[in-house]
Design an enzyme around this catalytic site. Structure first.
Site, PDB file in Angstrom:
ATOM      1  N   GLU A 164     107.743 -16.069  87.845  1.00  0.00           N
ATOM      2  CA  GLU A 164     106.392 -15.754  87.365  1.00  0.00           C
ATOM      3  C   GLU A 164     106.302 -15.830  85.842  1.00  0.00           C
ATOM      4  O   GLU A 164     105.943 -14.873  85.155  1.00  0.00           O
ATOM      5  CB  GLU A 164     105.957 -14.379  87.878  1.00  0.00           C
ATOM      6  CG  GLU A 164     105.841 -14.334  89.398  1.00  0.00           C
ATOM      7  CD  GLU A 164     105.393 -12.981  89.927  1.00  0.00           C
ATOM      8  OE1 GLU A 164     105.377 -12.012  89.138  1.00  0.00           O
ATOM      9  OE2 GLU A 164     105.066 -12.882  91.118  1.00  0.00           O
TER      10      GLU A 164
ATOM     11  N   GLU B 259     106.470 -15.921  97.513  1.00  0.00           N
ATOM     12  CA  GLU B 259     106.399 -14.481  97.738  1.00  0.00           C
ATOM     13  C   GLU B 259     105.065 -14.160  98.389  1.00  0.00           C
ATOM     14  O   GLU B 259     104.036 -14.717  98.007  1.00  0.00           O
ATOM     15  CB  GLU B 259     106.484 -13.689  96.424  1.00  0.00           C
ATOM     16  CG  GLU B 259     107.778 -13.790  95.660  1.00  0.00           C
ATOM     17  CD  GLU B 259     107.765 -12.929  94.395  1.00  0.00           C
ATOM     18  OE1 GLU B 259     106.874 -12.052  94.279  1.00  0.00           O
ATOM     19  OE2 GLU B 259     108.632 -13.124  93.536  1.00  0.00           O
TER      20      GLU B 259
END
Length: 697
Positions: free
Chosen positions: A176, A326
């Site tokens: 991320e 995710e």
């Protein structure tokens, strides 16, 4: 044979059936049969005695992939230059022995304390000069050469160790990514980047209009690195581009290290997030093999239309199927109210992702950590190692994915409609909204919603991508247009395409400067009309015309200037807009262009969409469904598959066309249960999208 070779040989001997190619002991070609389900597993957080129980449960759940390592730098390299991968050898081999492939993360999102202590300069600096402390994550500076050196070193060590491991199918770089840094080295890089972009300082001053407010610079190193809301808009836009370049360099350096020692069939990716606004995703993904993103619904109330749109956004990064790296098993821990998804919704979110182009769905995370910042986050098993309430739902999804795999091999969504998403235009609009509620992502979602409601698949593309295969191209927020883009859009229209422009289109150049021609700037001659006024609204402006609509937030008045311009809607009574054209269209060549000068209410946007869809012959999913049921298709060598997702709380009647049959899920007496999904395979469906090229051809 050394210990690691024994582990690898043991794992290979019981390799799952999804694996194909290569003799034992030689590099083989990993091939999963998508779609697959997986999870994030952190063996470094648990004693090895706990691994077997975890992996047994993963196998029972039907998981095919584990992602590990992305936060384990301090375990992989406990001291500077002292590497310990023995535990990771054992974890990878143990996962393989239980039928699972591994995706390894480079651990550069969370540097170890020995690194930040020895080199405190690697810590990220905020624009106000505050330095990020150790103990969180993403506290590193992407602009520091020291950090880049250490990041490439750990990636290189991982690649040397696992680049030929037959059980490692791919790599995730960092985690991320995206936070900016304003440290001295980043500022020096900024000056160099500006010099490369503009050549000399006079060119920068001219293109940025620095004569305004006496901003004129004498040297590139005088130019501040800033994202401040009151800075020169050209400077802020270039700063965004500069940070994008730094993140692309960070990702590419690690990707190169992984590929030098890895197998060519190991994919390289990174995991993006919802509408990530810190960098240009397309630039960062240029050097990657596939796109991946992290799908969450912190409120526990999925935005089904919004998720469908963002799946298309991510699919557009590489113009091919992607991974959900995710997603939440039930709930998260970082929202203001971390409500759990309702029973069935975890499964529906996974099926929607596949319907929209995902080939894998991985859950974060497998087991609750006993400590740390995310103890309350949803998991598949609890801290005691026993399944949570959502475990059976994930296991059901995994079984269904195995059933679906033969029908979905090599497939992808096919679309006749493209939605243009331009990151630079988004940045420019967000800095100068002019109307408080003018949110470019909300505008994108509003333009997409009627297509979603009508079960019409769309692709999301950048302005630079090929448009020739689309019947209809929607450009809700194309604020920045240069002459080259205008020429390509004009050519698309001349050859038979229809282009639909939203408010504020073509107002600015690529330097975030106003065009000396009224909107839509270099497309004004194509449109045969110009915007002669724009107005931020705090009221509603009814539109009178071909369909009922109301203008909100923003209104533009349009002046036709050429023959053939048809006024489709005018503003009703009230203010400067009264009686003035709000929506116009003009046929050009074999196609045409439409300009929509207002942000419309949902009913007005739906009416516009119906008009466009009918005029262009755009087709919907081949199975008619009632409201509350989402229908989407994927097309591949196995034929046409239609996904039906009932996100409502009522059972619904579904009538299947001839040649259609359920291959996953059940239609009991022709009814689809609430919070349920079914995959329909259609033999010889008329008008299959394959007859028309698309962005995925």
């Amino acid at each position: 044979m050394n210990r690691r070779q024994v582990l690898a040989a043991s794992a290979l001997a019981i390799a799952p059936s999804a694996w194909s190619g290569g003799a034992a002991g030689a590099p083989s070609a990993p091939r999963l049969s998508p779609p697959v389900v997986g999870t994030s597993w952190y063996p470094e957080q648990w004693p090895q005695e706990a691994w077997a129980g975890d992996l047994d449960l993963m196998r029972q759940a039907g998981l095919k992939v584990v992602r590990m390592g992305e936060f384990a730098w301090s375990r992989m390299e406990p001291r500077d230059g002292r590497f310990d991968f023995d535990w990771l050898d054992r974890a990878i081999a143990a996962a393989a022995a239980h039928g699972m492939w591994t995706v390894l993360g480079t651990p550069t999102a969370a540097p170890p304390v020995w690194l930040t202590e020895a080199h405190p300069d690697v810590l990220r600096m905020e624009e106000d000069g505050r330095v990020q402390g150790h103990g969180e994550r993403r506290q590193f500076s992407v602009g520091r050469s020291t950090y880049r050196r250490y990041a490439v070193r750990i990636a290189s060590e991982l690649a040397r160790r696992y680049g030929r491991d037959p059980n490692v199918i791919g790599w995730q770089i960092d985690n991320e990514i995206g936070l900016e840094t304003f440290d001295p080295e980043a500022k020096a890089r900024w000056a160099g980047w500006l010099a490369g972009r503009y050549g000399d300082i006079d060119a920068l001053n001219a293109r940025w209009t620095t004569a305004y407010w006496s901003q004129t610079y004498l040297r590139f190193d005088q130019v501040p690195l800033s994202l401040g809301p009151d800075q020169n808009p050209a400077l802020v836009l270039d700063a965004r581009r500069f940070f994008s370049r730094m993140w692309a360099d960070h990702v590419n350096a690690q990707a190169s290290a992984l590929r030098r020692a890895g197998r060519p069939d190991q994919f390289v990716t990174t995991n993006s997030t919802l509408w990530n606004n810190h960098f240009d995703q397309h630039l960062v993904h240029q050097g990657l093999d596939l796109a991946a993103w992290d799908l969450y619904a912190p409120s526990g109330r999925p935005d089904w239309a919004g998720n469908a749109l963002h799946h298309a956004v991510v699919r557009g990064y590489k113009r091919r199927p992607f991974w959900v790296m995710e997603t939440q098993p039930g709930h998260v821990n970082w929202g203001s109210l971390n409500r759990s998804l309702d029973p069935g919704e975890t499964r529906l979110m996974a099926w929607q992702a596949v319907a929209r182009g995902a080939d894998a769905v991985l859950y974060w995370q497998w087991r609750s950590a006993l400590g740390g910042q995310e103890q309350y986050h949803g998991t598949l098993v609890g801290p005691d190692g026993t399944p949570t309430a959502v475990f059976p739902e994930v296991a059901q999804t995994a079984r269904e994915f195995v059933q679906a795999a033969p029908f979905l091999q090599g497939s992808a969504p096919r679309a006749e409609v493209a939605l243009i998403y331009d990151q630079d235009s988004r940045w420019a609009l967000e800095q100068q909204r002019h109307a408080r509620d003018y949110d470019p992502t909300a505008v994108m979602k509003a333009w997409h919603r009627p297509f979603f409601d009508r079960n019409i698949d769309i692709d999301v593309v950048t302005p630079s991508q090929e448009l020739g295969g689309y019947r209809l191209v929607m450009a809700p927020c194309l604020h920045l247009i240069d002459d080259d883009l205008a020429a390509r859009l004009s050519a698309y229209v001349e050859r038979g395409g229809w282009l639909v422009l939203g408010p504020r289109s073509g107002m600015k150049t690529q330097d975030n400067a106003l065009w000396p021609v009224r909107q839509p700037g270099p497309l004004a001659s194509l449109l045969g009309a110009q915007v002669d006024g724009f107005y931020a609204l705090d009221d509603e402006r009814p539109l009178v015309g071909a369909w009922p609509a109301i203008g909100r937030i923003w209104a533009e008045t349009i002046r036709p200037m050429a023959p053939g311009v048809e006024v489709l809607a005018r503003y009703g009574t009230g203010g400067w807009t009264e009686g003035r054209p709000a929506v116009v269209q003009r046929p050009v060549g074999q196609g045409g262009v439409v300009y929509v000068g207002a942000l419309l209410d949902p009913e007005g946007q739906a009416g516009l969409t119906d008009r466009l869809v009918a005029a262009r012959g755009v087709t919907a999913a081949p199975i008619a469904v009632p409201s509350g049921v989402e229908a989407a298709t994927r097309l591949g060598p196995g034929g046409l598959c239609c996904f039906l997702l009932n996100t409502s709380d009522q059972a619904v009647e579904i009538a299947l066309p001839e040649g259609a049959r359920p291959v996953v899920g059940v239609l009991a007496q022709g009814r689809l249960a609430p919070q349920d999904a079914v995959l329909i395979h259609i033999q010889g469906a008329p008008g299959e999208p394959s007859a028309r090229p698309s962005a995925h051809s």
